[in-house]
Motif scaffolding. Sequence first.
Motif, PDB file in Angstrom:
ATOM      1  N   ILE A 253      -5.550  37.762   9.783  1.00 15.22           N
ATOM      2  CA  ILE A 253      -6.921  38.127  10.142  1.00 15.22           C
ATOM      3  C   ILE A 253      -7.634  36.923  10.762  1.00 15.22           C
ATOM      4  O   ILE A 253      -8.337  37.046  11.767  1.00 15.22           O
ATOM      5  CB  ILE A 253      -7.699  38.622   8.898  1.00 15.22           C
ATOM      6  CG1 ILE A 253      -7.113  39.956   8.428  1.00 15.22           C
ATOM      7  CG2 ILE A 253      -9.181  38.782   9.210  1.00 15.22           C
ATOM      8  CD1 ILE A 253      -7.679  40.434   7.108  1.00 15.22           C
ATOM      9  N   ALA A 254      -7.414  35.761  10.157  1.00 12.99           N
ATOM     10  CA  ALA A 254      -8.086  34.559  10.656  1.00 12.99           C
ATOM     11  C   ALA A 254      -7.669  34.249  12.092  1.00 12.99           C
ATOM     12  O   ALA A 254      -8.497  33.863  12.922  1.00 12.99           O
ATOM     13  CB  ALA A 254      -7.781  33.374   9.745  1.00 12.99           C
ATOM     14  N   VAL A 255      -6.389  34.432  12.400  1.00  7.78           N
ATOM     15  CA  VAL A 255      -5.915  34.191  13.765  1.00  7.78           C
ATOM     16  C   VAL A 255      -6.659  35.112  14.728  1.00  7.78           C
ATOM     17  O   VAL A 255      -7.168  34.684  15.781  1.00  7.78           O
ATOM     18  CB  VAL A 255      -4.383  34.431  13.864  1.00  7.78           C
ATOM     19  CG1 VAL A 255      -3.937  34.474  15.321  1.00  7.78           C
ATOM     20  CG2 VAL A 255      -3.636  33.338  13.121  1.00  7.78           C
ATOM     21  N   ALA A 256      -6.744  36.387  14.363  1.00  7.70           N
ATOM     22  CA  ALA A 256      -7.409  37.352  15.236  1.00  7.70           C
ATOM     23  C   ALA A 256      -8.892  37.015  15.385  1.00  7.70           C
ATOM     24  O   ALA A 256      -9.445  37.073  16.493  1.00  7.70           O
ATOM     25  CB  ALA A 256      -7.239  38.765  14.667  1.00  7.70           C
ATOM     26  N   ILE A 257      -9.532  36.613  14.273  1.00  9.28           N
ATOM     27  CA  ILE A 257     -10.964  36.289  14.340  1.00  9.28           C
ATOM     28  C   ILE A 257     -11.205  35.060  15.223  1.00  9.28           C
ATOM     29  O   ILE A 257     -12.124  35.018  16.035  1.00  9.28           O
ATOM     30  CB  ILE A 257     -11.530  36.052  12.914  1.00  9.28           C
ATOM     31  CG1 ILE A 257     -11.607  37.377  12.159  1.00  9.28           C
ATOM     32  CG2 ILE A 257     -12.914  35.424  12.970  1.00  9.28           C
ATOM     33  CD1 ILE A 257     -12.083  37.245  10.727  1.00  9.28           C
ATOM     34  N   THR A 258     -10.320  34.078  15.067  1.00  4.58           N
ATOM     35  CA  THR A 258     -10.451  32.882  15.897  1.00  4.58           C
ATOM     36  C   THR A 258     -10.405  33.251  17.374  1.00  4.58           C
ATOM     37  O   THR A 258     -11.205  32.786  18.177  1.00  4.58           O
ATOM     38  CB  THR A 258      -9.303  31.887  15.607  1.00  4.58           C
ATOM     39  OG1 THR A 258      -9.151  31.788  14.209  1.00  4.58           O
ATOM     40  CG2 THR A 258      -9.599  30.527  16.196  1.00  4.58           C
ATOM     41  N   TYR A 259      -9.459  34.111  17.719  1.00  6.71           N
ATOM     42  CA  TYR A 259      -9.328  34.532  19.107  1.00  6.71           C
ATOM     43  C   TYR A 259     -10.611  35.215  19.564  1.00  6.71           C
ATOM     44  O   TYR A 259     -11.152  34.908  20.634  1.00  6.71           O
ATOM     45  CB  TYR A 259      -8.136  35.483  19.265  1.00  6.71           C
ATOM     46  CG  TYR A 259      -7.915  35.914  20.698  1.00  6.71           C
ATOM     47  CD1 TYR A 259      -7.031  35.220  21.525  1.00  6.71           C
ATOM     48  CD2 TYR A 259      -8.615  36.998  21.228  1.00  6.71           C
ATOM     49  CE1 TYR A 259      -6.854  35.592  22.835  1.00  6.71           C
ATOM     50  CE2 TYR A 259      -8.446  37.374  22.551  1.00  6.71           C
ATOM     51  CZ  TYR A 259      -7.565  36.669  23.347  1.00  6.71           C
ATOM     52  OH  TYR A 259      -7.391  37.048  24.648  1.00  6.71           O
ATOM     53  N   ALA A 260     -11.113  36.125  18.723  1.00  4.35           N
ATOM     54  CA  ALA A 260     -12.303  36.899  19.098  1.00  4.35           C
ATOM     55  C   ALA A 260     -13.491  35.974  19.343  1.00  4.35           C
ATOM     56  O   ALA A 260     -14.213  36.134  20.327  1.00  4.35           O
ATOM     57  CB  ALA A 260     -12.635  37.915  17.998  1.00  4.35           C
ATOM     58  N   PHE A 261     -13.681  34.968  18.459  1.00  4.28           N
ATOM     59  CA  PHE A 261     -14.805  34.059  18.649  1.00  4.28           C
ATOM     60  C   PHE A 261     -14.601  33.174  19.872  1.00  4.28           C
ATOM     61  O   PHE A 261     -15.537  32.886  20.603  1.00  4.28           O
ATOM     62  CB  PHE A 261     -14.992  33.186  17.398  1.00  4.28           C
ATOM     63  CG  PHE A 261     -15.633  33.933  16.269  1.00  4.28           C
ATOM     64  CD1 PHE A 261     -16.506  34.974  16.531  1.00  4.28           C
ATOM     65  CD2 PHE A 261     -15.351  33.605  14.953  1.00  4.28           C
ATOM     66  CE1 PHE A 261     -17.102  35.672  15.489  1.00  4.28           C
ATOM     67  CE2 PHE A 261     -15.948  34.295  13.910  1.00  4.28           C
ATOM     68  CZ  PHE A 261     -16.819  35.332  14.184  1.00  4.28           C
ATOM     69  N   GLN A 262     -13.357  32.746  20.069  1.00  4.87           N
ATOM     70  CA  GLN A 262     -13.051  31.857  21.178  1.00  4.87           C
ATOM     71  C   GLN A 262     -13.431  32.524  22.501  1.00  4.87           C
ATOM     72  O   GLN A 262     -13.953  31.900  23.404  1.00  4.87           O
ATOM     73  CB  GLN A 262     -11.549  31.519  21.148  1.00  4.87           C
ATOM     74  CG  GLN A 262     -11.191  30.274  21.909  1.00  4.87           C
ATOM     75  CD  GLN A 262     -11.929  29.060  21.353  1.00  4.87           C
ATOM     76  OE1 GLN A 262     -11.999  28.843  20.162  1.00  4.87           O
ATOM     77  NE2 GLN A 262     -12.513  28.268  22.247  1.00  4.87           N
TER      78      GLN A 262
END
Lengths: 379, 100
Positions: free
Chosen positions: A48-57
């Motif tokens: 989930i954290a990987v996906a969230i990082t991408y979304a914020f980036q």
Amino acid sequence: MTGGRWSIPLRQPHTLRKVKEALRKHKQYLLTGVSYVIPFIACGGILIAVAITYAFQFELVDAQGRPDFTQAPPLIQALARVGEKAFQLFPPVLAGFIAHAMAGRPGLVPGFVGGLIAGVPQAVGEKSANAGFLGALVIGLVAGHVVNGIKKMPVPKLLRPVMPIIIIPILSTVPVGLVMLGINLPIAKIMIGLGDFLEGMQGGSQVVLAMILGAMIAFDMGGPVNKAAFFFGAAMIQQGNIEVMGACAAAICTPPLGLGLATRLSRRRWSAEQREAGLAALGMGLVGITEGAIPFAAGDPFRVIPSIMIGSMVAASIAMLGGVGDHAPHGGPIVLPVVDNRWMYLAAILAGSVVTALCINTMKQLTERPAEKPGENQT
Amino acid sequence: MNIVAVTACPTGIAHTYMAAEQLEKTARRLGHQIKVETQGAMGIENELHASEIDAADVAILAADIAIENSERFAKVRKIEVSVQEALKNPEGVLQRAAVA
């Protein structure tokens, strides 16, 4: 079988010994459940954290500032979904294997079903909440006791073969499910009530509010109390007040970061295994997953939980005083791109983590029985 | 003595194996036969067979969590200790096993 504590004199009063033995056993059951659920938390949390990082980036956020994966590439969407599923298994697996440890194979069905119910969001008016981690712990123990009770019933020989596959699963799962359904809503209501209470506090001192939120976030590490504070912060974002979430975001990551730091600062107070868990906790803290502190708290709640509560209160207060704002309903250093007053945010996290680490290490120093120290340093 | 043992800790990545090693080393040094099954994060390794358990004089269950397939040890003489104890004081654990 007197268990492992042969240093305990056998002349203790009989009942006291029995209570101690029962407590030791229950701790063992809880730890068994935790041992099965750790890989689920790590897997789900990190995906989930990987996906969230991408979304914020790439600034894929919706109107409320939450990560919005609908515009993300299919792989990122898939990672988020897979991670979310792994995380959803957390309450059922925890409750299922607690019950399994107590009652063996027949414990699995009521444990899993009870845990699954604990993970279902309960709508209370316009809000919703679930019983999560604490609900799963409780219902796992209930399920184990229920099954053990049923096993003790005298059974005619004719019925014995159908006991484990039909009778025990049904007889145990129905009451366990009913209990969980029954306590689901009260727990959800308690949480919503807490949220309303916090909302009422808003006119008062913001720092007091931050301290209460910080203490709540650390108290059960991702459980209902934590989520009540978190949802309050998230709801405030929608109302345009991003400082409340800023305080929450700093408090969210300090329990795992602080405990991870503690294992680095004073290596000899921690077993080799705890030091490894400390590394994992640091990783989870960086991506804002308070659950990373659970492996520590499960084995030593009376020293760990007060320490992380103090640390999170410090972090939340500093963030509030420093005017930190968080546009996203998520915490930890990972949301830095969507945070206002970034330096104060980092300072709050750092201070909270250091306070947590010092608290737990000092408390260990003051209360550790000397017998527990040697041997752990050997490796 | 002919000893069988099981070690298991909550996380199952370090203590389980360290305790197993301590028990093996110490038992060999004291001239005992020993086989240690580990129940760590990877599941059951070096599994004990029913015949080995039956042939054993004593079983040592060194676990902080509920061990898997514990019914295998129903008939054998056994002691239960914590993983910490097996790790720190393997001699003491073996002594207790001898008189259990």
